[in-house]
Design a protein around this motif. Structure first.
Motif, PDB file in Angstrom:
ATOM      1  N   THR A 175       0.852  -1.191   0.000  1.00  0.00           N
ATOM      2  CA  THR A 175       0.000   0.000   0.000  1.00  0.00           C
ATOM      3  C   THR A 175       0.884   1.236   0.000  1.00  0.00           C
ATOM      4  O   THR A 175       1.781   1.369   0.846  1.00  0.00           O
ATOM      5  CB  THR A 175      -0.928   0.013   1.229  1.00  0.00           C
ATOM      6  N   VAL A 176       0.653   2.114  -0.961  1.00  0.00           N
ATOM      7  CA  VAL A 176       1.440   3.337  -1.072  1.00  0.00           C
ATOM      8  C   VAL A 176       0.508   4.538  -1.000  1.00  0.00           C
ATOM      9  O   VAL A 176      -0.702   4.418  -1.150  1.00  0.00           O
ATOM     10  CB  VAL A 176       2.233   3.371  -2.403  1.00  0.00           C
ATOM     11  N   CYS A 177       1.125   5.708  -0.786  1.00  0.00           N
ATOM     12  CA  CYS A 177       0.398   6.981  -0.729  1.00  0.00           C
ATOM     13  C   CYS A 177      -0.534   7.036   0.486  1.00  0.00           C
ATOM     14  O   CYS A 177      -1.668   6.538   0.451  1.00  0.00           O
ATOM     15  CB  CYS A 177      -0.412   7.228  -2.001  1.00  0.00           C
ATOM     16  N   GLU A 178      -0.051   7.628   1.557  1.00  0.00           N
ATOM     17  CA  GLU A 178      -0.901   7.817   2.717  1.00  0.00           C
ATOM     18  C   GLU A 178      -2.011   8.812   2.399  1.00  0.00           C
ATOM     19  O   GLU A 178      -1.838   9.743   1.615  1.00  0.00           O
ATOM     20  CB  GLU A 178      -0.070   8.334   3.893  1.00  0.00           C
ATOM     21  N   ALA A 179      -3.146   8.585   3.016  1.00  0.00           N
ATOM     22  CA  ALA A 179      -4.299   9.464   2.767  1.00  0.00           C
ATOM     23  C   ALA A 179      -3.980  10.897   3.179  1.00  0.00           C
ATOM     24  O   ALA A 179      -3.434  11.142   4.258  1.00  0.00           O
ATOM     25  CB  ALA A 179      -5.515   8.939   3.542  1.00  0.00           C
ATOM     26  N   LYS A 184       5.065  14.383  -5.438  1.00  0.00           N
ATOM     27  CA  LYS A 184       5.213  14.473  -6.884  1.00  0.00           C
ATOM     28  C   LYS A 184       5.174  13.100  -7.547  1.00  0.00           C
ATOM     29  O   LYS A 184       4.480  12.894  -8.521  1.00  0.00           O
ATOM     30  CB  LYS A 184       6.519  15.203  -7.214  1.00  0.00           C
ATOM     31  N   SER A 185       5.943  12.160  -7.005  1.00  0.00           N
ATOM     32  CA  SER A 185       5.985  10.840  -7.618  1.00  0.00           C
ATOM     33  C   SER A 185       6.537   9.822  -6.630  1.00  0.00           C
ATOM     34  O   SER A 185       7.319  10.160  -5.747  1.00  0.00           O
ATOM     35  CB  SER A 185       6.833  10.842  -8.887  1.00  0.00           C
ATOM     36  N   ILE A 186       6.110   8.575  -6.809  1.00  0.00           N
ATOM     37  CA  ILE A 186       6.579   7.465  -5.993  1.00  0.00           C
ATOM     38  C   ILE A 186       6.953   6.315  -6.911  1.00  0.00           C
ATOM     39  O   ILE A 186       6.173   5.949  -7.801  1.00  0.00           O
ATOM     40  CB  ILE A 186       5.506   7.008  -4.985  1.00  0.00           C
ATOM     41  N   TYR A 187       8.141   5.754  -6.699  1.00  0.00           N
ATOM     42  CA  TYR A 187       8.574   4.564  -7.419  1.00  0.00           C
ATOM     43  C   TYR A 187       8.466   3.366  -6.486  1.00  0.00           C
ATOM     44  O   TYR A 187       8.968   3.403  -5.369  1.00  0.00           O
ATOM     45  CB  TYR A 187      10.025   4.709  -7.906  1.00  0.00           C
TER      46      TYR A 187
END
Length: 234
Positions: A175-179, A184-187
């Motif tokens: 799970t990525v990107c906390e609420a 800008k970007s996540i790899y």
């Protein structure tokens, strides 16, 4: 003393023989000499074992070096470190009967990944996103996928599934990107490995959730599906 009474003769218990006298230093000296003998013997045995072990390792290294053929002068596919390392291993390995090295297609429109038609395939068929086994045996399977995404205001579950005959054999989930967090970007890199016995016409495929985030621009050559025949009955 009354008449008729006689004194019984007194019997003396013979005194024990004097114990043998051993000089104190003789026991210690004998024990010290024995200990030194054991020490010298143990040291000699350990040194012999060490020499034999080093010699065995050197022989194995020489045999290992001689058994690996030189890689070809030209390698048709180039990628990042992981991709190049895997391809070099496949090129240098002694097995040549059945193996494949696929890189993901630039155009994806389905959760089931498709692969470039110019990938390297040897004694394995490729059809509609599936690798089709041609020889029975134990196969080593590896897949890796690179995701690139923009985070908005909600979390995202990224999942990779390695399938054999449509059955999920291995999977990875993150799970990525906390609420509420904007970046800008996540790899994100996901990979799976599998060693399995496969029959003829067995299919191998890879599916992902959120396929729109598979990175086909920044690190396109890091999205790989590879197999090789590890052991067969031939």
């Amino acid at each position: 003393m009354e008449p008729g009474l006689q004194r019984a003769p007194v019997r003396r218990t013979p005194s024990p023989e004097p114990a043998m006298q051993v000089p104190p230093g003789s026991v210690v000296g004998h024990w010290g000499a024995t200990s030194r003998s054991y020490f010298y013997l143990t040291t000699a045995v350990l040194l012999l074992c060490l020499v034999v072990t080093v010699a065995t390792i050197m022989v194995l290294v020489v045999q290992r070096t001689d058994s690996i053929p030189s890689p070809p002068d030209t390698v048709p596919l180039k990628g990042g470190n992981c991709s190049e390392d895997l391809l070099c291993i496949l090129k240098r390995a002694p097995f040549k009967k059945s193996w494949a090295y696929l890189q993901v297609s630039t155009y994806l429109n389905n959760s089931k990944l498709s692969w470039n038609p110019d990938s390297i395939i040897h004694e394995v068929k490729y059809q509609d996103g599936d690798l089709v086994v041609q020889f029975p045996g134990w196969y080593f399977i590896m897949c890796q996928v690179q995701f690139l995404m923009q985070c908005s205001n909600h979390s995202v579950d990224l999942k990779l599934e390695l399938r054999v005959n449509t059955e999920v054999k291995k999977q990875a989930l993150v799970t990525v990107c906390e609420a509420g967090v904007h970046t800008k970007s996540i790899y994100q890199h996901l990979s799976q490995f599998l060693l399995d016995y496969l029959q003829v016409n067995t299919t191998i495929s890879v599916t992902v959730d959120e396929f729109q985030y598979v990175d086909t621009i920044t690190f396109p050559l890091e999205n790989v599906l590879s197999i090789f025949l590890y052991s067969s009955s031939d």
